[in-house]
Write a protein that holds these residues in place. Structure first.
Motif, PDB file in Angstrom:
ATOM      1  N   ASN A  30      -4.959  -0.806   3.246  1.00 19.00           N
ATOM      2  CA  ASN A  30      -3.769  -1.544   3.659  1.00 19.00           C
ATOM      3  C   ASN A  30      -3.682  -2.828   2.832  1.00 19.00           C
ATOM      4  OD1 ASN A  30      -5.039  -3.860   5.035  1.00 19.00           O
ATOM      5  ND2 ASN A  30      -5.663  -2.351   6.571  1.00 19.00           N
ATOM      6  N   SER A  34       0.867  -1.185   0.000  1.00 15.59           N
ATOM      7  CA  SER A  34       0.000   0.000   0.000  1.00 15.59           C
ATOM      8  C   SER A  34       0.899   1.229   0.000  1.00 15.59           C
ATOM      9  CB  SER A  34      -0.900   0.019   1.247  1.00 15.59           C
ATOM     10  OG  SER A  34      -1.836  -1.015   1.189  1.00 15.59           O
ATOM     11  N   GLY A  41       2.433   1.307   5.663  1.00 24.76           N
ATOM     12  CA  GLY A  41       1.632   1.724   6.814  1.00 24.76           C
ATOM     13  C   GLY A  41       1.681   0.815   8.021  1.00 24.76           C
ATOM     14  N   GLN A  43      -2.434   4.672   1.357  1.00 28.61           N
ATOM     15  CA  GLN A  43      -2.585   4.831   2.807  1.00 28.61           C
ATOM     16  C   GLN A  43      -3.430   6.056   3.134  1.00 28.61           C
ATOM     17  OE1 GLN A  43       1.267   4.500   4.915  1.00 28.61           O
ATOM     18  NE2 GLN A  43       1.984   3.381   3.125  1.00 28.61           N
TER      19      GLN A  43
END
Length: 210
Positions: free
Chosen positions: A145, A135, A167, A140
């Motif tokens: 995700n 991601s 993330g 994000q």
């Protein structure tokens, strides 16, 4: 399961400073695409020279001329080089062939791939070393995700190792570990913390238990 530190928004001096803080807790250090754009492959060489015991990944996100670009990254000291999953099979094959000549590895990044499982199976068959779900920053920002994508590729990848990026923080790390990737890639979850060393140490502890 290994832990990779992704460095994106720093220069060479800043990268060295962060790595010196957390080197004992990470397995791979990634010279992110923004650093390569700003500093060139000199950044890869500088980090490899300064931390020879660490595996260094050059996040070139290769889209064409796979063999040539892997060759240049290898000359700079990269151990792993990234190629985009949306690139042509011939580009990935060229990258894999060049990497094998010098004992390097190829990580295919599936960012923006629509059919995650289908493409993961295809690139796995091309002989790559890692297949990574990712991601990106823009994803994000939209609240996305890669946890579901990781589950999808785990079901189809037969030969390559699997990786996840984007993330990941201490709070979400247990969910990631439960999915069982071979490589966990963390950027801001370490670099954005006030105590980077403590964050890296705790992440390494959790990853090592998996």
């Amino acid at each position: 399961m290994k832990l990779q530190l992704a460095l994106d928004l720093v220069d060479i001096a800043g990268a060295k400073e962060i790595v010196s803080e957390v080197a004992e807790f990470i397995d791979v250090v990634e010279i992110g695409t923004p650093i390569v754009i700003n500093e060139g492959l000199h950044a890869v060489k500088a980090i490899k020279d300064a931390f020879p015991a660490l595996t260094v990944l050059a996040d070139l996100k290769i889209m064409d001329a796979g063999g040539y670009e892997v060759m240049k990254a290898a000359e700079a000291g990269a151990d792993i080089v990234t190629v985009l999953g949306v690139s042509d099979d011939s580009t990935i094959k060229g990258a894999v062939e060049e990497a094998k000549k010098s004992g390097r590895e190829i990580l295919v990044d599936l960012i923006n791939v629509k059919d995650i499982a289908g493409r993961a199976a295809e690139v796995d068959a091309l002989g790559v070393d890692y297949v990574c779900v990712h991601s990106g920053y823009d994803h994000q920002a939209e609240g996305k995700n890669s946890f579901a994508d990781l589950q999808a590729i785990k079901g189809v990848v037969q030969q390559a190792k699997t990786a996840i990026a984007g993330g990941i923080k201490l709070s979400t790390l247990p969910e990631v570990i439960a999915a069982g990737p071979d490589l966990v890639i963390v950027g801001g979850g370490i670099t954005g913390e006030s105590d980077q060393k403590a964050a890296a140490a705790e992440m390494k502890r959790l990853v090592s238990q998996a």
